[in-house]
Motif scaffolding. Structure first.
Motif, short mmCIF file in Angstrom:
data_model
loop_
_atom_site.label_atom_id
_atom_site.label_comp_id
_atom_site.label_asym_id
_atom_site.label_seq_id
_atom_site.Cartn_x
_atom_site.Cartn_y
_atom_site.Cartn_z
N ALA A 94 48.35 28.08 48.40
CA ALA A 94 48.75 29.34 47.76
C ALA A 94 49.68 29.07 46.58
O ALA A 94 49.54 29.65 45.50
CB ALA A 94 49.44 30.25 48.78
N GLU A 95 50.64 28.16 46.78
CA GLU A 95 51.56 27.82 45.69
C GLU A 95 50.84 27.08 44.57
O GLU A 95 51.14 27.27 43.39
CB GLU A 95 52.71 26.95 46.21
CG GLU A 95 53.68 27.69 47.11
CD GLU A 95 54.84 26.78 47.53
OE1 GLU A 95 55.38 26.05 46.68
OE2 GLU A 95 55.18 26.80 48.72
N ASP B 50 42.27 44.68 41.73
CA ASP B 50 42.94 44.18 42.94
C ASP B 50 43.16 42.67 42.90
O ASP B 50 44.14 42.15 43.43
CB ASP B 50 42.09 44.50 44.19
CG ASP B 50 42.32 45.92 44.66
OD1 ASP B 50 43.26 46.57 44.17
OD2 ASP B 50 41.54 46.39 45.53
N ILE B 51 42.22 41.96 42.30
CA ILE B 51 42.34 40.50 42.21
C ILE B 51 42.99 40.09 40.89
O ILE B 51 43.86 39.23 40.83
CB ILE B 51 40.95 39.83 42.32
CG1 ILE B 51 40.33 40.14 43.70
CG2 ILE B 51 41.06 38.32 42.11
CD1 ILE B 51 38.95 39.52 43.89
N ASN B 52 42.53 40.73 39.82
CA ASN B 52 43.02 40.38 38.49
C ASN B 52 43.58 41.63 37.78
O ASN B 52 42.82 42.40 37.18
CB ASN B 52 41.89 39.77 37.65
CG ASN B 52 42.40 39.23 36.32
OD1 ASN B 52 43.57 39.45 35.97
ND2 ASN B 52 41.55 38.55 35.60
N PRO B 53 44.89 41.79 37.84
CA PRO B 53 45.51 43.00 37.25
C PRO B 53 45.25 43.14 35.75
O PRO B 53 45.44 44.22 35.20
CB PRO B 53 47.00 42.79 37.51
CG PRO B 53 47.08 41.78 38.62
CD PRO B 53 45.87 40.92 38.47
N ASN B 65 44.18 33.76 47.79
CA ASN B 65 44.83 33.28 46.57
C ASN B 65 43.98 33.52 45.33
O ASN B 65 42.92 32.93 45.18
CB ASN B 65 45.13 31.78 46.68
CG ASN B 65 45.89 31.45 47.95
OD1 ASN B 65 46.78 32.19 48.34
ND2 ASN B 65 45.51 30.37 48.62
N ALA B 66 44.45 34.38 44.45
CA ALA B 66 43.73 34.67 43.21
C ALA B 66 44.07 33.63 42.15
O ALA B 66 45.23 33.24 41.99
CB ALA B 66 44.12 36.06 42.72
N VAL B 71 40.34 28.11 33.36
CA VAL B 71 40.70 26.69 33.38
C VAL B 71 41.59 26.39 34.58
O VAL B 71 41.49 25.34 35.22
CB VAL B 71 41.37 26.27 32.05
CG1 VAL B 71 41.91 24.85 32.12
CG2 VAL B 71 40.38 26.39 30.91
N ALA B 72 42.46 27.34 34.91
CA ALA B 72 43.32 27.19 36.09
C ALA B 72 42.45 27.12 37.35
O ALA B 72 42.68 26.28 38.23
CB ALA B 72 44.30 28.35 36.18
N ALA B 73 41.45 27.99 37.44
CA ALA B 73 40.57 28.00 38.62
C ALA B 73 39.82 26.68 38.73
O ALA B 73 39.73 26.09 39.82
CB ALA B 73 39.59 29.17 38.53
#
Lengths: 224, 224
Positions: A94-95, B50-53, B65-66, B71-73
């Motif tokens: 999660a972090e 809800d997942i991506n504001p 965990n969203a 690139v982060a994903a």
């Protein structure tokens, strides 16, 4: 250990500062470096172009390997020196998810700030519009508002309870925004975060010298 | 394995496509997903918010965990499933440095393309300037020229001899550029690279369906 690393940097440039913070956090003190002047155009000199053909700072190399995109350099350092110094990508899923998310998301707020600061340099006089600058400033204010909200929900660090890559990427942008006019009182959580992180050894050790010595010479973000 | 993952995506969107390629490369088939329509504004629906504001696609979560920045994903998936599927960040330091560098650098070329494609949407009519669009197109052409040069020096992949995160990030942008009018004959190395990677299983499996079925409806990059 870090003698085989070399950094060309400019003082107060958030991308350069990120790399310097990451180097401190990973216990990579002792790297070679050279401070250059943007004003004198030294970032376009041959010694920089040899490492970074884009003529931008930072220009960083580890041995023969150049990594000039600041976030790439920070991620490389974390990956290559994972067990050394402080972990910048947490192991808890999660972090970890949040640290990656905020690290990349921070590039958005940075770009919005850069767009305002460089407006007159980028846009020929005949194409400039006050309305565009106003819109950009409102956009930057909203964006920092989003980050203010993140600190409300998580904190005390920008991706939760531990210092992480997300702080390395985000903090220098925030510090510059406050330096060039953004009002701390409009963003109380970001202001507390800023004052809290200022005391962190890696950030204290790399604080732009000329910020300590001179007041800012311009304040393009005063009405953000 | 991937049943606890959920992806909201739009067809032909490079950021969405990156995540889908990374999921394939990491052997994470079987994730839940839902194709949404940008035209119908479905990316602003509550289920996405809800997942991506930010109301943007991709909207991705792994369990609770969203991670919405593409690139982060991708980096999260590589980190979290390091020994599964294909490695996207090489272990050799020189290759690793280049993979990180090109992954982040690819965001520059992507942004330059987005700036052109969204110009009329972003800029009010009274503030539009043909000269600005012309300059942006020249800038994008030069930028793709830089990447053409990278393939001359290294190749066959965009960060050297192995497929990596850099291809995951860069390829969808290039494919969209060719789809919407950029001339393959102006960039012979990029064109060969494009035709070579098209056959890679992860890319074939995720190729935008509507691209197979319909010709492009606009060509904003025809004079890049």
């Amino acid at each position: 250990m870090a003698k085989d690393m070399f950094l060309f940097w400019g003082s107060g440039s958030p991308p350069c500062w990120r790399v310097m913070i990451a180097l401190e956090e990973k216990n990579l003190q002792g790297y070679q470096h050279k401070l250059l002047s943007f004003e004198k155009g030294e970032h376009k000199s041959n010694e920089v172009l040899d490492i970074n053909p884009r003529g931008q700072l930072p220009a960083f190399r580890h041995g023969p390997n150049a990594i000039n995109e600041s976030v790439a350099a920070c991620m490389y350092l974390e990956d290559q020196f994972k067990s050394q110094g402080n972990p910048l990508i947490p192991s808890d899923p999660a972090e970890k998810a949040l640290a990656y998310q905020r690290s990349i998301e921070a590039l958005t707020v940075h770009q919005k700030m850069v767009d305002i600061v460089t407006y007159n340099r980028r846009v020929p006089e005949a194409e400039r519009h006050e309305a565009a600058v106003k819109r950009d400033k409102e956009g930057l204010g909203s964006e920092f508002g989003v980050w203010e909200g993140y600190l409300h929900k998580t904190g005390p660090y920008i991706a939760g309870k531990n210092f992480s890559m997300a702080d390395v990427v985000f903090f220098p942008t925030l510090a510059l925004a406050f330096r060039i006019g953004m009002k701390q009182e409009k963003f109380p959580k970001l202001s507390s975060y800023h004052n809290f992180l200022k005391e962190r050894p890696s950030i204290k050790a790399t604080w732009p010298q000329h910020w300590l010595q001179n007041p800012p010479t311009f304040d393009p973000l005063k009405d953000v």
